[in-house]
Design a protein around this motif. Structure first.
Motif, PDB file in Angstrom:
ATOM      1  N   SER A 101       0.826  -1.208   0.000  1.00 46.99           N
ATOM      2  CA  SER A 101       0.000   0.000   0.000  1.00 46.99           C
ATOM      3  C   SER A 101       0.858   1.255   0.000  1.00 46.99           C
ATOM      4  O   SER A 101       0.494   2.266  -0.611  1.00 46.99           O
ATOM      5  CB  SER A 101      -0.934  -0.011   1.215  1.00 46.99           C
ATOM      6  OG  SER A 101      -1.862  -1.075   1.132  1.00 46.99           O
ATOM      7  N   ARG A 221     -10.785  -7.498   0.848  1.00 49.72           N
ATOM      8  CA  ARG A 221     -11.216  -6.587   1.921  1.00 49.72           C
ATOM      9  C   ARG A 221     -12.635  -6.108   1.680  1.00 49.72           C
ATOM     10  O   ARG A 221     -13.486  -6.126   2.589  1.00 49.72           O
ATOM     11  CB  ARG A 221     -10.252  -5.410   1.993  1.00 49.72           C
ATOM     12  CG  ARG A 221     -10.669  -4.305   2.939  1.00 49.72           C
ATOM     13  CD  ARG A 221      -9.689  -3.152   2.865  1.00 49.72           C
ATOM     14  NE  ARG A 221     -10.134  -2.032   3.677  1.00 49.72           N
ATOM     15  CZ  ARG A 221     -10.978  -1.098   3.248  1.00 49.72           C
ATOM     16  NH1 ARG A 221     -11.480  -1.161   2.010  1.00 49.72           N
ATOM     17  NH2 ARG A 221     -11.334  -0.094   4.045  1.00 49.72           N
ATOM     18  N   ILE A 237     -15.486  -1.521   9.464  1.00 49.90           N
ATOM     19  CA  ILE A 237     -14.366  -1.098   8.620  1.00 49.90           C
ATOM     20  C   ILE A 237     -13.267  -0.453   9.462  1.00 49.90           C
ATOM     21  O   ILE A 237     -12.067  -0.743   9.279  1.00 49.90           O
ATOM     22  CB  ILE A 237     -14.864  -0.125   7.534  1.00 49.90           C
ATOM     23  CG1 ILE A 237     -15.701  -0.888   6.494  1.00 49.90           C
ATOM     24  CG2 ILE A 237     -13.698   0.582   6.851  1.00 49.90           C
ATOM     25  CD1 ILE A 237     -16.339   0.009   5.461  1.00 49.90           C
ATOM     26  N   ASP A 241      -9.750  -2.461   9.627  1.00 53.56           N
ATOM     27  CA  ASP A 241      -8.533  -1.850   9.099  1.00 53.56           C
ATOM     28  C   ASP A 241      -7.488  -1.661  10.190  1.00 53.56           C
ATOM     29  O   ASP A 241      -6.279  -1.782   9.939  1.00 53.56           O
ATOM     30  CB  ASP A 241      -8.868  -0.505   8.447  1.00 53.56           C
ATOM     31  CG  ASP A 241      -9.543  -0.681   7.099  1.00 53.56           C
ATOM     32  OD1 ASP A 241      -9.641  -1.825   6.634  1.00 53.56           O
ATOM     33  OD2 ASP A 241      -9.976   0.329   6.514  1.00 53.56           O
TER      34      ASP A 241
END
Length: 389
Positions: A101, A221, A237, A241
């Motif tokens: 990422s 995801r 979420i 995360d």
């Protein structure tokens, strides 16, 4: 295909020849199917839900639940080894996700970022193997050649090793193991070869699965979050995360700390000419991946190697590992992994022991992130509900 369904309610690729006269009530249903099939919803709109309070539905649900539970448990027990590999690959993919990422945020295409990470992993494993295997072969041969000398020193009753041997009878046990008939036979060689082949195959499977998980991580995801009810999805979420970020921080930080442990051990062994420096430092790096107990077990083995030279060097090596362990716990771990995990020391020890008992080394590796996830869920969901009850 949707046009075919919309026009006649029957797929041209199924059930030919299509004779409406022979289908009876099915032909009527096909006509209705043609009416409800649209471009927006080719399969039609969902019908009304079943009455979950009906006795038939309750009985069927209970029976199906028992059957499904039994079947799932049976399938899980049969596929335990494969599921462990899949879980390990997913764990590694989540651990590498922050690095991928990071590259994507800095304008790397995700396929290129995943490829770069995989090439880096393969390069590290290949370089590590190329550097380790010659040293392991050389020093392993030295260990075999020096074994009679060590046995002779063990029979010296005035030395520390000799006194330890007199108490534990180590040489007798070793000689009986070597001289026992059938101790090294063809079946043993085949078993060792099969174990090596299985380890190589499992490693390749984990790497391939890790690559697929990394490449599809955004879709995985999103799919997981889509399975959560709409009203609870935003909070899930945020929590999900956060858990993924904790796992990534832990995996990358743990790898770096293990490399530091192996490097410092190699330097110490080389400075004081302790034998089998490469072999022992590689072992320390691998064992240090296991939290809490890994570096301590490796340190005991290194201390035993130092004892073959002299007792003062053995004591100095003990001091080295004690100092390093304190530096790792109070300096390296807080700075590299940081306080992202937020797992108390007692919970860490208990989690590692339980994980190791359930899944061995892999269970010990994933125990701390799992404990961090459970603590987060407990803090954010369970405790507030108990406070409101």
């Amino acid at each position: 295909m949707a046009v075919v369904l919309a026009e006649q309610g029957h797929n041209d690729l199924v059930g030919q020849p299509h004779e409406q006269a022979a289908e009876g009530p099915v032909a009527e249903a096909e006509a209705v199917a043609a009416e409800i099939s649209t471009e927006q919803q080719p399969m039609g709109t969902p019908g009304r839900r079943f009455n979950r309070k009906s006795p038939f539905f309750i009985g069927m649900t209970a029976a199906a639940g028992v059957a499904v539970t039994y079947g799932v448990i049976s399938l899980l027990s049969l596929a335990a080894n494969v599921l462990i590999l899949i879980g390990l690959a997913l764990f590694l993919a989540i651990g590498l996700e922050p690095a991928v990422s990071f590259l994507v945020v800095h304008r790397w295409p995700r396929p290129l970022g995943v490829t770069a990470m995989l090439l880096l992993i393969i390069g590290v494993i290949g370089g590590f193997t190329a550097a380790a295997i010659p040293a392991l072969i050389t020093q392993g041969q030295q260990l075999i050649d020096n074994a009679p000398h060590y046995l002779q020193r063990a029979q010296d009753h005035s030395s520390f090793i000799g006194k330890l041997n007199d108490r534990l009878h180590l040489t007798q046990k070793l000689q009986s193991l070597i001289s026992s008939p059938g101790s090294i036979d063809f079946n043993g060689v085949l078993s060792a070869g099969a174990a090596v082949f299985s380890a190589i195959t499992d490693t390749a499977i984990v790497l391939i699965l890790t690559a697929y998980f990394l490449a599809d991580m955004p879709r995985i995801r999103a799919l997981i979050y889509r399975m959560v009810p709409h009203t609870r999805r935003p909070r899930v979420i945020l929590m999900g995360d956060d858990i993924l970020a904790k796992v990534g921080t832990y995996v990358l930080g743990n790898l770096l700390i293990s490399l530091i442990a192996g490097g410092l051990t190699f330097g110490w062994l080389m400075i004081f000419s302790i034998p089998y420096a490469a072999l022992l430092s590689i072992m320390v790096a691998l064992f240090d991946l296991v939290p809490v107990v890994g570096s301590s077990i490796a340190g005991i083995i290194v201390v035993a190697a130092a004892l073959t030279i002299s007792l003062p060097l053995c004591l100095a090596t003990i001091a080295f590992f004690v100092i390093y362990r304190a530096a790792e716990d109070y300096f390296l771990v807080p700075r590299i992994i940081g306080r992202a995990m937020k797992v108390p020391a007692l919970v860490t020890i208990v989690a590692v022991l339980i994980g190791g008992a359930l899944l061995g080394i892999i269970g010990a590796l994933v125990a701390i992130p799992a404990a961090a996830a459970l603590l987060l869920i407990t803090r954010e969901i369970l405790i507030p509900r108990l406070d409101e009850a």
